[in-house]
Write a protein that holds these residues in place. Structure first.
Motif, PDB file in Angstrom:
ATOM      1  N   GLY A 148      -7.629 -13.820 -36.682  1.00 46.89           N
ATOM      2  CA  GLY A 148      -8.605 -12.948 -36.048  1.00 46.89           C
ATOM      3  C   GLY A 148      -8.779 -13.123 -34.562  1.00 46.89           C
ATOM      4  O   GLY A 148      -9.707 -12.550 -33.968  1.00 46.89           O
ATOM      5  N   TYR A 149      -7.913 -13.887 -33.911  1.00 49.46           N
ATOM      6  CA  TYR A 149      -8.017 -14.036 -32.468  1.00 49.46           C
ATOM      7  C   TYR A 149      -7.620 -12.728 -31.795  1.00 49.46           C
ATOM      8  O   TYR A 149      -6.747 -11.996 -32.275  1.00 49.46           O
ATOM      9  CB  TYR A 149      -7.132 -15.174 -31.972  1.00 49.46           C
ATOM     10  N   ARG A 150      -8.247 -12.467 -30.646  1.00 50.89           N
ATOM     11  CA  ARG A 150      -7.973 -11.232 -29.916  1.00 50.89           C
ATOM     12  C   ARG A 150      -7.320 -11.482 -28.559  1.00 50.89           C
ATOM     13  O   ARG A 150      -6.651 -10.590 -28.027  1.00 50.89           O
ATOM     14  CB  ARG A 150      -9.292 -10.470 -29.709  1.00 50.89           C
ATOM     15  N   ILE A 151      -7.590 -12.650 -27.982  1.00 52.61           N
ATOM     16  CA  ILE A 151      -7.086 -12.973 -26.646  1.00 52.61           C
ATOM     17  C   ILE A 151      -6.347 -14.297 -26.694  1.00 52.61           C
ATOM     18  O   ILE A 151      -6.788 -15.261 -27.333  1.00 52.61           O
ATOM     19  CB  ILE A 151      -8.244 -13.069 -25.623  1.00 52.61           C
ATOM     20  N   ASP A 152      -5.205 -14.346 -26.017  1.00 50.62           N
ATOM     21  CA  ASP A 152      -4.532 -15.616 -25.747  1.00 50.62           C
ATOM     22  C   ASP A 152      -4.510 -15.831 -24.241  1.00 50.62           C
ATOM     23  O   ASP A 152      -4.320 -14.878 -23.468  1.00 50.62           O
ATOM     24  CB  ASP A 152      -3.098 -15.628 -26.275  1.00 50.62           C
ATOM     25  N   ALA A 153      -4.732 -17.076 -23.826  1.00 52.13           N
ATOM     26  CA  ALA A 153      -4.711 -17.417 -22.403  1.00 52.13           C
ATOM     27  C   ALA A 153      -3.837 -18.642 -22.177  1.00 52.13           C
ATOM     28  O   ALA A 153      -4.155 -19.511 -21.368  1.00 52.13           O
ATOM     29  CB  ALA A 153      -6.136 -17.669 -21.907  1.00 52.13           C
ATOM     30  N   SER A 154      -2.712 -18.697 -22.901  1.00 51.15           N
ATOM     31  CA  SER A 154      -1.836 -19.867 -22.853  1.00 51.15           C
ATOM     32  C   SER A 154      -0.718 -19.755 -21.837  1.00 51.15           C
ATOM     33  O   SER A 154      -0.007 -20.740 -21.602  1.00 51.15           O
ATOM     34  CB  SER A 154      -1.210 -20.110 -24.233  1.00 51.15           C
ATOM     35  N   VAL A 155      -0.528 -18.583 -21.245  1.00 54.29           N
ATOM     36  CA  VAL A 155       0.571 -18.393 -20.296  1.00 54.29           C
ATOM     37  C   VAL A 155       0.101 -18.782 -18.894  1.00 54.29           C
ATOM     38  O   VAL A 155      -0.923 -18.287 -18.408  1.00 54.29           O
ATOM     39  CB  VAL A 155       1.053 -16.934 -20.302  1.00 54.29           C
ATOM     40  N   ARG A 156       0.856 -19.666 -18.252  1.00 52.21           N
ATOM     41  CA  ARG A 156       0.615 -19.954 -16.838  1.00 52.21           C
ATOM     42  C   ARG A 156       1.718 -19.252 -16.049  1.00 52.21           C
ATOM     43  O   ARG A 156       2.852 -19.719 -15.978  1.00 52.21           O
ATOM     44  CB  ARG A 156       0.622 -21.450 -16.556  1.00 52.21           C
ATOM     45  N   ALA A 157       1.350 -18.124 -15.486  1.00 51.72           N
ATOM     46  CA  ALA A 157       2.341 -17.244 -14.875  1.00 51.72           C
ATOM     47  C   ALA A 157       3.198 -17.981 -13.851  1.00 51.72           C
ATOM     48  O   ALA A 157       2.686 -18.738 -13.025  1.00 51.72           O
ATOM     49  CB  ALA A 157       1.635 -16.059 -14.203  1.00 51.72           C
ATOM     50  N   ARG A 158       4.530 -17.736 -13.938  1.00 53.06           N
ATOM     51  CA  ARG A 158       5.525 -18.213 -12.971  1.00 53.06           C
ATOM     52  C   ARG A 158       5.712 -19.723 -12.963  1.00 53.06           C
ATOM     53  O   ARG A 158       6.290 -20.268 -12.026  1.00 53.06           O
ATOM     54  CB  ARG A 158       5.180 -17.732 -11.546  1.00 53.06           C
ATOM     55  N   TYR A 159       5.268 -20.423 -14.020  1.00 48.94           N
ATOM     56  CA  TYR A 159       5.481 -21.871 -14.114  1.00 48.94           C
ATOM     57  C   TYR A 159       6.483 -22.167 -15.227  1.00 48.94           C
ATOM     58  O   TYR A 159       6.588 -21.426 -16.209  1.00 48.94           O
ATOM     59  CB  TYR A 159       4.165 -22.608 -14.387  1.00 48.94           C
ATOM     60  N   ASP A 160       7.182 -23.280 -15.069  1.00 50.38           N
ATOM     61  CA  ASP A 160       8.248 -23.670 -15.997  1.00 50.38           C
ATOM     62  C   ASP A 160       8.025 -25.128 -16.391  1.00 50.38           C
ATOM     63  O   ASP A 160       8.064 -26.024 -15.538  1.00 50.38           O
ATOM     64  CB  ASP A 160       9.604 -23.503 -15.310  1.00 50.38           C
ATOM     65  N   TYR A 161       7.771 -25.373 -17.681  1.00 46.38           N
ATOM     66  CA  TYR A 161       7.498 -26.718 -18.181  1.00 46.38           C
ATOM     67  C   TYR A 161       8.645 -27.278 -19.019  1.00 46.38           C
ATOM     68  O   TYR A 161       8.467 -28.229 -19.770  1.00 46.38           O
ATOM     69  CB  TYR A 161       6.204 -26.709 -19.002  1.00 46.38           C
ATOM     70  N   ARG A 162       9.824 -26.697 -18.879  1.00 46.68           N
ATOM     71  CA  ARG A 162      10.960 -27.170 -19.682  1.00 46.68           C
ATOM     72  C   ARG A 162      11.305 -28.625 -19.413  1.00 46.68           C
ATOM     73  O   ARG A 162      11.777 -29.328 -20.311  1.00 46.68           O
ATOM     74  CB  ARG A 162      12.184 -26.293 -19.424  1.00 46.68           C
ATOM     75  N   GLY A 163      11.085 -29.096 -18.192  1.00 47.14           N
ATOM     76  CA  GLY A 163      11.428 -30.474 -17.867  1.00 47.14           C
ATOM     77  C   GLY A 163      10.665 -31.494 -18.675  1.00 47.14           C
ATOM     78  O   GLY A 163      11.097 -32.646 -18.794  1.00 47.14           O
ATOM     79  N   ASP A 164       9.547 -31.080 -19.250  1.00 47.70           N
ATOM     80  CA  ASP A 164       8.726 -31.972 -20.057  1.00 47.70           C
ATOM     81  C   ASP A 164       8.707 -31.549 -21.528  1.00 47.70           C
ATOM     82  O   ASP A 164       7.881 -32.004 -22.303  1.00 47.70           O
ATOM     83  CB  ASP A 164       7.304 -31.997 -19.492  1.00 47.70           C
ATOM     84  N   GLY A 165       9.607 -30.623 -21.881  1.00 50.83           N
ATOM     85  CA  GLY A 165       9.659 -30.161 -23.262  1.00 50.83           C
ATOM     86  C   GLY A 165       8.780 -28.977 -23.560  1.00 50.83           C
ATOM     87  O   GLY A 165       8.617 -28.597 -24.723  1.00 50.83           O
TER      88      GLY A 165
END
Length: 338
Positions: A173-190
Motif C-alpha cells: 500500500g505504499y504510494r511514494i518511494d524516496a530511495s533514489v539519490r539522483a545522479r549518484y552511483d554507489y556501486r563501489g560499495d555494493g
C-alpha cells in the motif's frame, strides 16, 4: 547475490511519459525529508547492537524551527526509533502539527528478522526477496502500531533500493518511494547506480518516485549528466571541475554541502525551470553534536542551522512553497485522473 558477489542494481530510467508534469497551479514547491534513525559510527561496520536514539531529544526544537516557517517534515522513521517509546511520543507530537508525516526508512542491519550478514547487505535491495519483504513487513507493522496509520512513503536506508523493492512496496500500500539519490552511483560499495536518473518526480509502476534533488551547476552544467561521470574517471576530476567553475554536482542537503553552492543550485533549478519540486534531506542524528560526520561539534551545529536559515530565506524570495507527502500524493493522483 551469488557467492558473496553483489551485482549492481541500476533502476530503470523513467520514460518521458512517466515524468510528472506538475500543473501551473502547483507552482514551485519543496519538501524536507528527515531520515529519523539511530546513532552509529558511520566509518565502522554496521552492527545491530547500535540502536541508541539520544539525538531525538533535539527533535522538538528542530521541528519548531521548521514549523514556524510553515514547513512540515517528512519523517522517514526506522526500526530503532519506532521501537523507542520516548522517540515515538516526540514524533506523535510532531505530526500533530497537521503538516508533518511519518514514512518508513529501512536500515536492514537493525531491522528484524535477522540473518547472517553478507557483503552489500546494508543495502536492503541486495537481500533475498523474502528477507527484504519480511523486514519491510516488520517495519510497516511497527510504524502502524506506533503512529496509528500505515506509512505511505518509503526510503531505503543508504538509498539501497533493489529490483524487487517497488513491487514489495506496492503490495503493502505504499504510494511514494524516496530511495533514489539522483545522479549518484554507489556501486563501489555494493549499492545501486542512480547516475542515469535525474531529479524530476516520476511514476514507477504504481508508485511516485521523489528523488533527492541533485543539480549540476557551472558553465558546463547542461552537459552534467554525461560529463560528471567522465570526470570521475580522472584523478581529482570532480574537484577540478568544481574548482574551475565548469561543473559541480550539488545535492540539496546541509550535510557536507556548502550553503553557497546549494543556493546557486536552487536558483539555477528554479530560475531556469529545471525543477518544479525540490527535495531536501538530512539525518536526525545531525540535530545533536557528535553523531554524524557532518555535525561533530557545536560549531558544526551552528553552521547546520545557518545553512537552513539562508536556504529558507532564499526559497521565500523565489516564491517556492513547502509541500507535504499527502499533498504530493493528492496532486499526482489528480494529474492521473485529469
Amino acid at each position: 547475490m551469488a557467492d558473496g558477489v553483489v551485482s549492481p542494481y541500476r533502476p530503470p530510467r523513467p520514460a518521458p511519459g512517466d515524468v510528472i508534469a506538475w500543473p501551473a497551479t502547483f507552482g514551485d514547491r519543496f519538501i524536507v525529508f528527515v531520515d529519523v534513525e539511530e546513532e552509529f559510527d558511520w566509518s565502522a561496520p554496521r552492527d545491530r547492537r547500535h540502536r541508541a536514539v539520544t539525538a531525538m531529544r533535539a527533535f522538538p526544537a528542530a521541528h519548531r524551527r521548521f514549523a514556524e516557517r510553515g514547513i512540515g517534515l517528512a519523517c522517514m522513521v526506522d526500526h530503532p526509533v519506532a521501537s523507542d517509546a520516548a522517540a515515538v511520543d516526540i514524533l506523535n507530537t510532531v505530526v500533530a502539527d497537521g503538516r508533518s508525516s511519518i514514512g518508513a526508512q529501512l536500515h536492514p542491519w537493525v531491522n528484524p528478522p535477522y540473518a547472517p550478514l553478507q557483503p552489500g547487505d546494508s543495502y536492503a535491495g541486495n537481500l533475498p526477496i523474502a528477507l527484504e519483504a519480511a523486514k519491510l513487513d516488520t517495519l510497516t507493522d511497527l510504524l502502524h502500531e506506533a503512529f496509528g496509520r500505515r506509512p505511505l512513503a518509503y526510503r531505503a536506508g543508504r538509498y539501497g533500493i533493489g529490483p524487487a523493492t517497488t513491487a514489495l512496496l506496492a503490495e503493502r500500500g505504499y504510494r511514494i518511494d524516496a530511495s533514489v539519490r539522483a545522479r549518484y552511483d554507489y556501486r563501489g560499495d555494493g549499492g545501486p547506480d542512480f547516475s542515469a536518473i535525474g531529479s524530476a518526480a516520476y511514476r514507477w509502476d504504481s508508485l511516485v518516485e521523489i528523488p533527492l534533488t541533485t543539480v549540476f551547476t557551472g558553465r558546463l552544467r547542461a552537459l552534467g549528466p554525461a560529463l560528471h561521470p567522465l570526470l570521475g574517471r580522472l584523478p581529482f576530476g570532480h574537484g577540478l571541475g568544481a574548482g574551475t567553475g565548469l561543473l559541480q554536482r550539488v545535492a540539496l542537503t546541509p550535510e557536507d554541502m556548502p550553503i553557497d553552492d546549494a543556493l546557486e543550485a536552487v536558483r539555477s533549478a528554479l530560475g531556469e525551470g529545471q525543477q518544479r519540486l525540490l527535495s531536501f534531506s538530512f539525518h536526525s542524528p545531525s540535530l545533536a553534536s557528535g553523531h554524524t560526520p557532518y555535525v561533530r561539534d557545536a560549531a558544526d551545529l551552528a553552521r547546520f542551522w545557518t545553512w537552513w536559515d539562508r536556504m529558507l530565506d532564499c526559497l521565500d524570495r523565489l516564491n517556492a512553497m513547502p509541500t507535504t507527502l499527502d499533498e504530493l500524493i493528492a496532486a499526482a493522483a489528480h494529474i492521473t485522473d485529469a
